[in-house]
Structure formats: structure tokens, C-alpha cells
Write an enzyme that holds these catalytic residues in place. Structure first.
Site, PDB file in Angstrom:
ATOM      1  N   LYS A  51       0.835  -1.207   0.000  1.00  9.13           N
ATOM      2  CA  LYS A  51       0.000   0.000   0.000  1.00  9.13           C
ATOM      3  C   LYS A  51       0.872   1.261   0.000  1.00  9.13           C
ATOM      4  CE  LYS A  51      -3.773   2.508   0.404  1.00  9.13           C
ATOM      5  NZ  LYS A  51      -3.544   3.608   1.281  1.00  9.13           N
ATOM      6  N   GLU A  61       0.996   6.738  -6.630  1.00 10.02           N
ATOM      7  CA  GLU A  61      -0.142   7.675  -6.724  1.00 10.02           C
ATOM      8  C   GLU A  61       0.343   9.128  -6.685  1.00 10.02           C
ATOM      9  OE1 GLU A  61      -3.242   6.773  -3.731  1.00 10.02           O
ATOM     10  OE2 GLU A  61      -3.119   8.894  -3.220  1.00 10.02           O
TER      11      GLU A  61
END
Lengths: 296, 296, 296, 296
Positions: free
Chosen positions: C167, C174
Site C-alpha cells: 500500500k 499515486e
């Protein structure tokens, strides 16, 4: 249904002819490669079109495109329309548009995205030029663009040059996105915390913030070669990234991500870096730090 | 004249002993290498010093320095003073200082710059610790630092840890400066506009804005090897650059130049980049772009 | 259908409870906010669960999560299973897992992506821990993840910590992707070549190489505010970007894009930059260049 | 002793006239500002020079320099020599040289570094042009350059354009070096570990690896304003940094440090960043993250 002359039947042009014909349009293609060409010369192609004609250019950017525009300027007539769908630099469009405008021939520039998948998925299109010309070519654009609402796969970006400008920026962004995924991939490979890196990346395809078409392609590549070790980390660049950075400079806009992505490509093509030889030499000079000598 | 125990007689420690002795100080050195050592053990070294003692540690950062501090904590007595002149991370200083403070032994951390040239030119020194301890060690600092005003080659940066913090930042800056020269060098080499790149760089030594000691060293390196092609562009990093970047992260300070310089070193050590294999794979997936296969 | 204790009913936890219940699972939630809580205390929540119990933690990373793990260690029994679905740093997972393993309670870390859209679309999940524990929690994961093939919205990334590691990297990527779009947006805004920037970006949603969910969100934002001028260019960062960069440092992996994206956020929060004051001061010193004085 | 016409008596030209006269040369200056001019017009200046004449141009780069070259082309005669000492882009030199060569007037381009300190310290000079022309102007170069060996403050970099090319690279490097110091300064200010940041920087002037003239200037600035808070962090750029980056692009040379330094200047001049508004908008869209609204 409309009739279109299509100059250049390489990887992209060939596919576009397929897609246009599948949509019911009449395409008269011309390519120097007789095996794929529908006509024996540019003049022959033009002669097969009914006035007012519409001709799409899909040849390499720069000299080949400018030359084709010049030749078409000789062959076409007032009221015809030329569309450059190649990867021309936006500054070429002004020149190309003026060459044709002098003969009252219309000109549109159309940035085309989608690569080899466009034949099936449709191509994302960004167009520059006069509204009337855009309207006239809309059946072609509609056939080439993806299904779905027109405004989600097509834009009229502005006057002549704006289409290629938008495509240039698109590609600059693309460089940055690809590099972002690539850095994450390398880090997961290096850190040895993740047992199955391809599985993690595959698991990002639904629900996550980073899901994208490029991610889907990365999954596809990893399915074929899970550590990507059949490839060398050698990456070309095709112009748009450089032009985007030039525009960042010209407009005093910081572009650290796009420039980093471009420089990573430059570095990937260097066997040995003169800059890093200089750094090694400096460290050796002040610190007596060990250096790698050639041949060691 | 003062008496100093000096632990670690490698490249740096050996030279420092020379410089200290040349200044008239008494140095009792200890090194595992008997050929250079003045004493047979750390205990033997300590036994040869008169209380209150002063001991300078010049061994590799991390474990070796922490171990030496621990051993000195056993061997020294209340009122003695330890100075760590190595390249310890500033976070180690807190720990080292506390170990010694528990035994009422003083502790200073001293960042030392100047490399192999320090013996002759003097070393730039940045010190952290209590003012009284700094004052006490000043004869040593004065002997090690360059001639000229003390404040131009020495600073008392703050409390324990501040000396190595200052040295860490110094080295982060050093990474950036070296990379700046290196990029300029590579660009001049690549562009083929300058006939004699080493001559241009040599001509920057006086009068220009970029004149510096590092520039002088680059001139020296180019005198020996005008295209630096005896070296490989392979550059190690020794910790301080990484720590500087960590501190930039911790303090939310942008450090694009220092990070770029560090990443250039990381890249220089990669034969092939997993990230760039990923970019190559992506380009191949969407565009059918040619890729270099391994072995081609 | 399974039973789950859910600690933390904030923005994310609240939505997850909805999605789990909609899938038919029984959720006993606990939150300090009585208005949303299903139980009066953590102990009360645990008492309402049948052994062997399964508890999902969805509270802020760091102290709150560690404290919750510690409390659950007291309240739960051998054979129970705890899943941390928050944004913990992967290094916390080792500690949390050990606290619980000492009591023979299982532990999984689960990175969750999807934001406020997850309730409807499902959440992308990356899980670390033992295979048996993963299998046991699979009904919960299946309810939370998006529809479609499990492996496209879920991955078992490795042992404890690997889920949050994945993550973390996801979020680092991102950052880079968002910055790439952002640079392109700013450049188009600045260059004044594109007449309708939002229309161009909207037109990238289908067919182009840069199409993505983040692009869809950018289109959505531009629909609401075409020049984004209701917002300030002030961007927080939530940890994962910093940790990704730390990991790049630790693994000697170049991460120029991710670091550039992080630094852009740091810069966005500065009213005035000390670094740029230093550059201005230098230019003034050597060139007599005009500088902006405060208050001018 | 030689005679020189000097066009442009601004900050730089005025000082150069002083230095040349102090060396015993005869200077006939021309400036539109009568208060400093030695002649009433460019023609008047030329009329006061004995053939073969030598004229140094020191006016703003671009249009003003090109115009001056054109006018001098009309006023001078075969065998005269023009030297452009301004900050022209190297691509202008080809044009300027050709204009003059058509009239058999020689042309040299001379990059000049040293700023307002050059009058006293001498100027670093990088010259492009024919060897014979360089030889002829050497008395002028020798008067302008710093004392010491000629090759340490002067270089004949190559043919016409190479002087300004070398100066361009010099300035690109300068951007990088300044930014490196600036990042270190900001980090020390932010981290609050160093008690007296100016003292640390002052202490780097002797013995350290980062000692340089720019460091001396930073010390000078900090002596005047220890936290540099009389200034705003707003930094102009004057062209050479942009051109260096363009050349990096043109030559496919990675220049991460120089580009980062340039982008930091761009950012420093933005009140609010459109890019960061886009990132804020994206975070708000997917995460419901708080954003700063204008006016809040």
C-alpha cells in the site's frame, strides 16, 4: 459515409484504415509500400477522390510530414481539407496550415493516442483548427474515436496547433505516469518484502486509486515475463517528452516529474555516464576514495 | 601543548596524528594495525594518558564507533573527555553521549571535512557538545583546523549531535555541487561545441562565480586524464547524502538537488534498471515500440 | 456469512461497515463516537463476538493503532484474528504482529485503497500475513474488494507487513501520477495554446494512453470548478509518500519522480522558502541583482 | 597599450572601463546615458578609434546586441574586430559573426563571469572565435581577467559561439551550486538542531570540501542578515539556466540538478501553483481530504 485519402499505411495508418472501413467509410490509402497501398502515387490517390476532398496524413513527423503537406498543396484544390494525424511538433502546424491556407485548403492537426490498441478500442483524438473544418471531418473523427460519449474521447482543443499541443502534453504526462509505476516496481523488486510483485500489481487493477489502462498493460507485460528480465532497461524517447519540457521552460512552469521521467530515459541509454565519471574523479581527488578503473 | 589519545590510524587518523604532532601536541595512537599503532591495546593507550584524559575516536561510523565508545566508557574515568571525529550519524551521538555521561565522561562530536588534503591544509571542523568541553579541546581543534581566523574553519554548532548534523548537511551540499559540475562537464563533452573542455574548466578557476576548491580538484583530475575515461562512472555513497535526504523528509523541506545527486549515484551503480525495463515493457505493450531484448 | 468486530467508524470504517452488512456479514462496530457505535467499549464489542473472533482495526496509524492492538491483546483469546486495515507503516506491523502472536492471536495487515468511493466500488486490498489467516478472513476481503476476479482487486502480498508495504508503494506511485497530471494541467493553463483545457482533459478519458481513474476524478473536479480556482495549491501528505522515499533510500533505488512529487507538496505548503531566500541573497551578492525585500 | 571602443556602460560595462583604464588601455565608451558616455553616438565612438579598430559590446543580450552588431557592421571597416561580452545566447553568435564576416570584420564572443566583483578581482573569460582574433584582443582579455596564470581565468573555448556556450554551462552549474547551498541552509534552519546556522556556514570557509567563492558570498549575506529574512524567496532567472536545460534536452544529457535548480526558481515566483491546485482537487475527489479554499 465519407471518402478519405489516407497517406501513410504504417503500423498506425494501416490500422486506422481498417477501423474507418469497418465504420463504412471509403478510404483511398497511399503508401510507398505497394503491398499495402491503394494507389500508385500521391497524385493517383488524389485523383481517386471526389472534390471537395479530405486527406489524412499519417507519416513520420518533421520532414516527411512537411513534404507531404507541400506536395498535397500542389495536388489539392481550394476547398479541400488536410488533416495531420501524425506526431508533428505543434510549431510545424502553423507552417503547414499557412502553406495550405495560401491555396485556400483547410488544415487540421489531430493528436492521436491509443497505440496499437486503437484499431480495436478507438483512438483518443485532440484536434486543432477551424470549427467548420472540425465539423466537416467529424464523421472521420467519430469513426476513429472510441465508443461512448464523443467528448470523452475527442476534443477540439483550439486553433491550428492546439491538437498537437494537447497530444504533446498528453505524452509528457504519460512519461511521468510510466515512470511512477516503474519506480514502484523497482522498489518492490529491490526491497524483497513483497513475495509476489506481479500479483500485487495485478491486484491494483480494481478499486485502487492507481488503476489505469497503463497499469493494465503493466499487468499484461508481467503476465508474459514476471520479472521483465527478457528486456533491457533501455528506453527511447520520441520527441513529445522533450517538447513538453521545452514548453515548461518557455512558460516558466516547474515540471520536475516530467523532466525526471525524460532524464531517466536519457540515462537508460548511456553505457557509462561522463557526469558520474566526473563525480568519481572528484571523490577520488579529495578523499582518495576508491574508483572503478576501466577494465577492472 | 596537550596530550591526546587517538583511536583509529587509518587514512584520516594517521594524517591527523601527523598534523597534531607537527603542532607540538603529544599523541598516543591506537590502531589494530600494529605497524602504525603507538600502543598495544585501547587499555594500553589509556594507561599512557595522564588524567584528565582526552581521547579522539577516528574509526568507521556505526558499530565500530559505538563499540569504541562503550569500551572507553569502561576504561576512562570521571572528568575525561571523548571526541568522535568520525562520520557518525547524528542520532548515534545522543546515544554515545549518554553512555559516557552516565560515567561523568564528557563527549563531543566533531564533523571533519577536508579529506586527504587536511593534513596539509587543515580540516574544516564542526563540533557539537557542551561549551566547556569545546573550550577544553580547543588546542586540538586549533591544531587540526586550517590557518586563518578560527571561525572560518571551525564552528561550535550546538549541543551533542550538532557537529555531525552540520557535517551531514555539508556532505549533502557537496553531493549537489559535485553533480552540478558533473552535469556541466557531461553536457560540454556531449555537445561538441567546446573544443577543449578541460581548458574551459581550468579557465574557471579565477574570477568566475563557480570557482571553488572542488573545481580546482576537477581541474587536477582533468590534468591527469582529460576525458576522465580511465574511470568508470560508478559512484558510491557513504551515508551522509542519504541521511540528509531523510532529514529533508522528516522536516518537510524540499531537497530536489540533493536528492537528484544521490539518485544519480544510485543509478550509476546499476547495470540495468528494473524501472526502465518496466517503462520499456509498457511502451512495447501500447505502442509496439521496439525493445532491446537481453542478449541482443 | 461471518461475524466481524470493527474498531473505528470514521469516514472509512463507517463505509466499510455498510459494505460488509450489504454483503450479509454481521458487523459489531466500536467507535468512541456513540452516535455511530454498536457497542459501548472495546470490551463490550469483543463480548458481543463469538469465538474464534475476527476484529478489523480502522483507526489512525501509529499510536492509536498500536494502542488498539495492545488493548485487543488483552481482550481477545488464543485463536482470534486481528486485521489492521489502517494506514500503518509496515514497520509497525512486525511489532503489532508480535504483540498478538505472544498471545497466539493471529494478525494480518491490510492496505486498503479506494477512498470514499470504496463503499460503492469496492476497495483494492493488499494483505500481509500467514496464508491460513488470509484464508480465514477471505469472506471479509471478498465483501470489501470490488466485483470481478479476486486477483484484480486483492493480493496476498507476503508475510506480516507486506500488505502495508504494498500500500505504501501504491501511494508513492499515486503521488507521482497525480503530479504528472498536475504538471500537464498547469502547463496547458499557462501556455494559452489550448482554448478549453477541461475539454481536452475530458477528451482523454477514452482511448488515450493516460486514461485512468485519477483522470476521471480530475475531469469530475474540473466539471465542478473549471480552473480549480476555488482551491489553494496547498497539499498535505499523509506519510506513505515519505516512507516510500525512505525505502528508496534504504534500498538505493532511484526515485526521482516520487521524490519530486513529494517535494512539490512540501513546497506547496511554504509561504516563503528559506532556500530561495538564500539563492536570492547570493544573486544579490555577486551580481547586484535586484531582490524583493519583505514588505515591497 | 591598446585602444578599445566599449558600447554599453551599465553596471558591467562601466566597471570594465574602469578596470581597462587602470591597466593603461585607452577606452572610448558609448552609452545612451550621456552622463557616463565618452562619445555622443556609436558613430562618434567609432570615429574616435584608429583603424584597425576593436569594439567591445556590453549591452543586453538578444535584440539590443544584434542591433548593435548590425550598426557596427555599417560603421566599421574591413579588418576591424567586434567582441560581444554580453550574455548572448550562443546561437546568436553565429548570426552576429556572419553579419560581420560579410564585411570582413572579425567577431569574438566572450562569456564574462564575476559580477560586480570583477572590477576588483578581474573577470573570468571564455572566448569563442578565430585564434588570430583572440590573439589580437589578448591585451584586453589580459587586463580584464584576474591576476595569476592566464589559463586559470581565461579560455579560448572554440570557434564563434563557444565562448557563450561555455558561459551558459558555467551559469547552469552556478544554478545547481547555489541551490545545493540553499537546500542545506533551509534544512539547517528547519531542523533546529544547529544553534547558530550562520556560524556553521562561516566555519565552512576554510578546509572543507564545499568551500567556494559562492560560500564566501553566502557568509557575507548572512553577516548582513543572519536569517535572510529581509528578503523574499523570489528568484528571477536570466536565460542561461533555461538554455542549459534546452541543450541538455537537445543532447539527451540528463541534467536533474540543473533542472531542479531552475524549477525551484520558477516555483519561487508563483503565488499559487495550478499544478498543486490540481493535486489538491484530486485528493479531495478520491479521499474527501480537506482542501484549503481560497479566502480561508
Amino acid at each position: 459515409m465519407v471518402q478519405l485519402g489516407l497517406v501513410g499505411l504504417g503500423k498506425m495508418g494501416f490500422n486506422m484504415r481498417e477501423r474507418l472501413r469497418a465504420a463504412g467509410h471509403e478510404v483511398v490509402g497511399y503508401d510507398r509500400n505497394e503491398a499495402v497501398s491503394d494507389s500508385s502515387s500521391l497524385a493517383d490517390m488524389v485523383s481517386k477522390l471526389a472534390a471537395p476532398r479530405m486527406v489524412w496524413i499519417m507519416v513520420p513527423a518533421g520532414g516527411p510530414t512537411r513534404d507531404t503537406v507541400d506536395e498535397l498543396g500542389e495536388l489539392l484544390s481550394e476547398g479541400d481539407l488536410v488533416i495531420d494525424g501524425g506526431n508533428s511538433k505543434f510549431t510545424d502546424d502553423k507552417r503547414n496550415g499557412e502553406v495550405l491556407a495560401a491555396k485556400k485548403i483547410g488544415y487540421l492537426d489531430c493528436g492521436v493516442s491509443g497505440g496499437i490498441w486503437g484499431k480495436e478500442n478507438g483512438y483518443g483524438l485532440m484536434v486543432g483548427g477551424a470549427a467548420g473544418d472540425v465539423e466537416r471531418a467529424m464523421p472521420i473523427f467519430d469513426a476513429l474515436r472510441p465508443d461512448g460519449p464523443r467528448e470523452e474521447g475527442f476534443s477540439h482543443a483550439g486553433s491550428v496547433g492546439a491538437g498537437h499541443y494537447a497530444k504533446m502534453i498528453h505524452n509528457g504526462i504519460e512519461y511521468g505516469i510510466m515512470q511512477a509505476y516503474a519506480e514502484g516496481f523497482e522498489l518492490m523488486e529491490a526491497a524483497k518484502v513483497i513475495d509476489d510483485v506481479p500479483a500485487v500489481i495485478k491486484g491494483w487493477q480494481r478499486g485502487t486509486v492507481v488503476r489505469s489502462w497503463l497499469l493494465d498493460l503493466l499487468v499484461r507485460a508481467l503476465d508474459e515475463d514476471p520479472e521483465l528480465d527478457d528486456l533491457e532497461g533501455y528506453v527511447e524517447d520520441s520527441g513529445e517528452g522533450r517538447w513538453t519540457l521545452e514548453e515548461a521552460i518557455n512558460n516558466a512552469v516547474p515540471a520536475p516529474v516530467i523532466s525526471a521521467a525524460l532524464f531517466a530515459r536519457f540515462s537508460s541509454r548511456q553505457k557509462d555516464s561522463a557526469a558520474m565519471r566526473a563525480v568519481a574523479a572528484l571523490r577520488n581527488q579529495f578523499g582518495g576514495h576508491a574508483v572503478k578503473k576501466v577494465g577492472q
